[in-house]
Design a protein around this motif. Structure first.
Motif, PDB file in Angstrom:
ATOM      1  N   ARG A 231     -51.928 -43.876  51.102  1.00 38.84           N
ATOM      2  CA  ARG A 231     -52.997 -44.821  50.801  1.00 38.84           C
ATOM      3  C   ARG A 231     -54.367 -44.162  50.723  1.00 38.84           C
ATOM      4  NH1 ARG A 231     -49.483 -47.607  53.329  1.00 38.84           N
ATOM      5  NH2 ARG A 231     -48.981 -49.723  52.648  1.00 38.84           N
ATOM      6  N   TYR A 232     -54.543 -43.084  51.466  1.00 37.59           N
ATOM      7  CA  TYR A 232     -55.875 -42.548  51.679  1.00 37.59           C
ATOM      8  C   TYR A 232     -56.003 -41.174  51.035  1.00 37.59           C
ATOM      9  CZ  TYR A 232     -55.552 -46.341  55.017  1.00 37.59           C
ATOM     10  OH  TYR A 232     -55.359 -47.570  55.591  1.00 37.59           O
ATOM     11  N   LEU A 233     -57.181 -40.936  50.453  1.00 34.36           N
ATOM     12  CA  LEU A 233     -57.387 -39.735  49.663  1.00 34.36           C
ATOM     13  C   LEU A 233     -57.286 -38.467  50.507  1.00 34.36           C
ATOM     14  CD1 LEU A 233     -59.324 -37.585  47.980  1.00 34.36           C
ATOM     15  CD2 LEU A 233     -57.785 -39.117  46.762  1.00 34.36           C
ATOM     16  N   ASP A 234     -57.667 -38.521  51.763  1.00 35.22           N
ATOM     17  CA  ASP A 234     -57.532 -37.318  52.583  1.00 35.22           C
ATOM     18  C   ASP A 234     -56.069 -36.912  52.729  1.00 35.22           C
ATOM     19  OD1 ASP A 234     -57.011 -39.515  54.218  1.00 35.22           O
ATOM     20  OD2 ASP A 234     -58.007 -38.683  55.975  1.00 35.22           O
ATOM     21  N   ASP A 235     -55.160 -37.890  52.777  1.00 37.40           N
ATOM     22  CA  ASP A 235     -53.734 -37.574  52.836  1.00 37.40           C
ATOM     23  C   ASP A 235     -53.249 -36.971  51.517  1.00 37.40           C
ATOM     24  OD1 ASP A 235     -53.428 -38.470  55.464  1.00 37.40           O
ATOM     25  OD2 ASP A 235     -53.008 -40.525  54.832  1.00 37.40           O
ATOM     26  N   VAL A 236     -53.759 -37.487  50.402  1.00 36.70           N
ATOM     27  CA  VAL A 236     -53.414 -36.927  49.090  1.00 36.70           C
ATOM     28  C   VAL A 236     -53.844 -35.466  49.016  1.00 36.70           C
ATOM     29  CG1 VAL A 236     -53.867 -37.065  46.608  1.00 36.70           C
ATOM     30  CG2 VAL A 236     -53.524 -39.166  47.929  1.00 36.70           C
ATOM     31  N   LEU A 237     -55.067 -35.191  49.423  1.00 37.21           N
ATOM     32  CA  LEU A 237     -55.578 -33.816  49.391  1.00 37.21           C
ATOM     33  C   LEU A 237     -54.785 -32.903  50.315  1.00 37.21           C
ATOM     34  CD1 LEU A 237     -59.417 -34.526  49.388  1.00 37.21           C
ATOM     35  CD2 LEU A 237     -58.033 -33.751  47.456  1.00 37.21           C
TER      36      LEU A 237
ATOM     37  N   SER B  67     -61.179 -43.690  49.659  1.00 35.46           N
ATOM     38  CA  SER B  67     -61.543 -42.583  48.767  1.00 35.46           C
ATOM     39  C   SER B  67     -62.181 -41.400  49.488  1.00 35.46           C
ATOM     40  CB  SER B  67     -62.508 -43.079  47.678  1.00 35.46           C
ATOM     41  OG  SER B  67     -63.797 -43.377  48.211  1.00 35.46           O
ATOM     42  N   ASP B  68     -62.429 -41.519  50.772  1.00 39.33           N
ATOM     43  CA  ASP B  68     -63.130 -40.476  51.531  1.00 39.33           C
ATOM     44  C   ASP B  68     -62.238 -39.241  51.715  1.00 39.33           C
ATOM     45  OD1 ASP B  68     -64.639 -38.970  53.275  1.00 39.33           O
ATOM     46  OD2 ASP B  68     -65.089 -40.651  54.626  1.00 39.33           O
ATOM     47  N   PRO B  69     -62.698 -38.060  51.282  1.00 41.58           N
ATOM     48  CA  PRO B  69     -61.892 -36.856  51.487  1.00 41.58           C
ATOM     49  C   PRO B  69     -61.857 -36.387  52.930  1.00 41.58           C
ATOM     50  CG  PRO B  69     -63.999 -36.273  50.521  1.00 41.58           C
ATOM     51  CD  PRO B  69     -63.931 -37.774  50.534  1.00 41.58           C
ATOM     52  N   GLY B  70     -62.713 -36.960  53.785  1.00 40.94           N
ATOM     53  CA  GLY B  70     -62.694 -36.645  55.199  1.00 40.94           C
ATOM     54  C   GLY B  70     -62.952 -35.173  55.476  1.00 40.94           C
ATOM     55  N   GLU B  71     -62.133 -34.594  56.350  1.00 37.85           N
ATOM     56  CA  GLU B  71     -62.333 -33.208  56.769  1.00 37.85           C
ATOM     57  C   GLU B  71     -62.021 -32.216  55.642  1.00 37.85           C
ATOM     58  OE1 GLU B  71     -57.922 -32.539  58.790  1.00 37.85           O
ATOM     59  OE2 GLU B  71     -59.669 -32.894  60.059  1.00 37.85           O
ATOM     60  N   LEU B  72     -61.472 -32.702  54.539  1.00 30.34           N
ATOM     61  CA  LEU B  72     -61.175 -31.841  53.400  1.00 30.34           C
ATOM     62  C   LEU B  72     -62.257 -31.922  52.325  1.00 30.34           C
ATOM     63  CD1 LEU B  72     -57.318 -32.415  53.096  1.00 30.34           C
ATOM     64  CD2 LEU B  72     -58.515 -30.464  54.070  1.00 30.34           C
ATOM     65  N   ALA B  73     -63.404 -32.473  52.662  1.00 32.26           N
ATOM     66  CA  ALA B  73     -64.498 -32.595  51.697  1.00 32.26           C
ATOM     67  C   ALA B  73     -64.943 -31.240  51.150  1.00 32.26           C
ATOM     68  CB  ALA B  73     -65.685 -33.311  52.333  1.00 32.26           C
ATOM     69  N   GLY B  74     -64.710 -30.184  51.894  1.00 34.82           N
ATOM     70  CA  GLY B  74     -65.077 -28.856  51.422  1.00 34.82           C
ATOM     71  C   GLY B  74     -64.376 -28.468  50.136  1.00 34.82           C
ATOM     72  N   LEU B  75     -63.240 -29.103  49.853  1.00 34.71           N
ATOM     73  CA  LEU B  75     -62.541 -28.831  48.596  1.00 34.71           C
ATOM     74  C   LEU B  75     -63.367 -29.242  47.382  1.00 34.71           C
ATOM     75  CD1 LEU B  75     -58.947 -30.065  49.537  1.00 34.71           C
ATOM     76  CD2 LEU B  75     -59.679 -27.696  49.236  1.00 34.71           C
ATOM     77  N   TYR B  76     -64.352 -30.107  47.585  1.00 34.64           N
ATOM     78  CA  TYR B  76     -65.187 -30.593  46.492  1.00 34.64           C
ATOM     79  C   TYR B  76     -66.377 -29.677  46.213  1.00 34.64           C
ATOM     80  CZ  TYR B  76     -62.805 -35.179  46.793  1.00 34.64           C
ATOM     81  OH  TYR B  76     -61.890 -36.206  46.776  1.00 34.64           O
TER      82      TYR B  76
END
Length: 309
Positions: free
Chosen positions: A75-81, A23-32
């Motif tokens: 599988r991973y939310l960072d890929d979805v974002l 569920s970790d947005p990773g390097e795209l957390a700024g989108l939140y």
């Protein structure tokens, strides 16, 4: 474990507030940044950036074949974002046209909702089970929803896939999608107990009815129990990732020893879930614990082995 003021077992809620590998947005957390913190608003945000694989006709849209086949293999939310941003780099609060949306399944709606809730400091987790509200024939279809913590009422079920009023109306849903009745969505352990203890017909639980293929019945429900145990431990795999004993032929009967095993497991992941018990189950049973490499039975892309992050 101590009880709270309402007599409910106290759960280490911080565990479900922290992001998982999935569920970790990773390097795209700024989108939140700047997003709302209200669970209902976040569910609608999810609904407005995703479209289900089976919803093309509902939106008057034809999914490009590559998206139909590949998006929900993320599988991973960072890929979805990353996919969402590549198609439309507007803020997540901007409703996407169908052609700009992520083409997913229920698990994807739920994973994004859970990720947003955790980011907002709201304990949340995925629950695998079976919903009866996508039809009127009594069939309980394979589904995944959010379970989130409400300070006054405890754990509530929410279905972000229904968060658009037009979608709710299409399915003639007569309840609040942010408070799904537990009689309408049975977590996998409850579905198992309904079959084994209450005489429910196993043919009414599955990915589809028996006449459409072999993915139904006790063997399928047992697989969902494993998915649910894993998700309660914040291992939120794809729905077609398989491990443990259940790599037998779909639609065939489980061995009696396996049925007795799930008879013991099902109560642990039903009703008020004991955090310690579900953590112990996952740690002590190879059948339940997700291994480093799983078998992925991808609906479009074929069966293959996948090593998880």
């Amino acid at each position: 474990m101590a009880d709270d003021a309402f007599g409910r077992p106290v759960v280490p809620l911080s565990f479900y507030t922290e992001q998982s590998t999935f569920s970790d947005p990773g390097e795209l957390a700024g989108l939140y940044d700047g997003l709302p913190s209200d669970p209902t608003e976040l569910a609608r945000l999810v609904r407005d950036v995703m479209i289900h694989r089976l919803e093309g006709d509902l939106f008057g849209h034809v999914h490009p074949v590559d998206r139909l086949h590949d998006d929900a293999e993320s599988r991973y939310l960072d890929d979805v974002l990353r996919i969402l941003v590549e198609r439309n780099d507007a803020p997540l609060t901007v409703r996407r046209e169908p052609g700009d949306r992520f083409v997913g399944v229920c698990r994807d709606f739920t994973l994004l909702h859970v990720s947003l809730l955790r980011h907002a400091g709201i304990p949340a987790r995925l629950r695998s089970g079976f919903a009866d509200y996508f039809g009127t024939d009594g069939f309980h279809g394979d589904h995944v929803v959010t379970e989130y913590w409400d300070a006054e009422r405890g754990w509530l079920l929410a279905d972000a896939q229904l968060a658009d009023p037009e979608i709710t109306a299409h399915w003639a849903v007569d309840f609040d999608p942010m408070d799904v009745p537990r009689s309408r969505f049975l977590v996998a352990g409850e579905a198992w107990r309904a079959i084994r203890q209450e005489g429910a017909d196993e043919k009414t639980f599955g990915l589809h009815p028996p006449e459409q293929g072999p993915f139904f019945g006790e063997r399928f429900v047992a697989g969902n129990i494993r998915l649910d145990v894993a998700a309660l431990n914040k291992v939120e795999t794809l729905l077609w990732d398989v491990w443990g004993e259940d790599e037998g032929e779909p639609g065939t009967a489980l061995p009696e020893a396996s049925r007795e095993f799930y008879d013991r497991v099902a109560p642990v992941v039903s009703g008020e879930v004991s955090f310690e018990a579900v953590r112990t189950l996952f740690a002590e049973h190879d059948v339940l614990r997700t291994p480093p490499t799983v078998t992925c039975y991808a609906p479009f892309n074929g069966t293959h082995q996948v090593t998880l992050r």
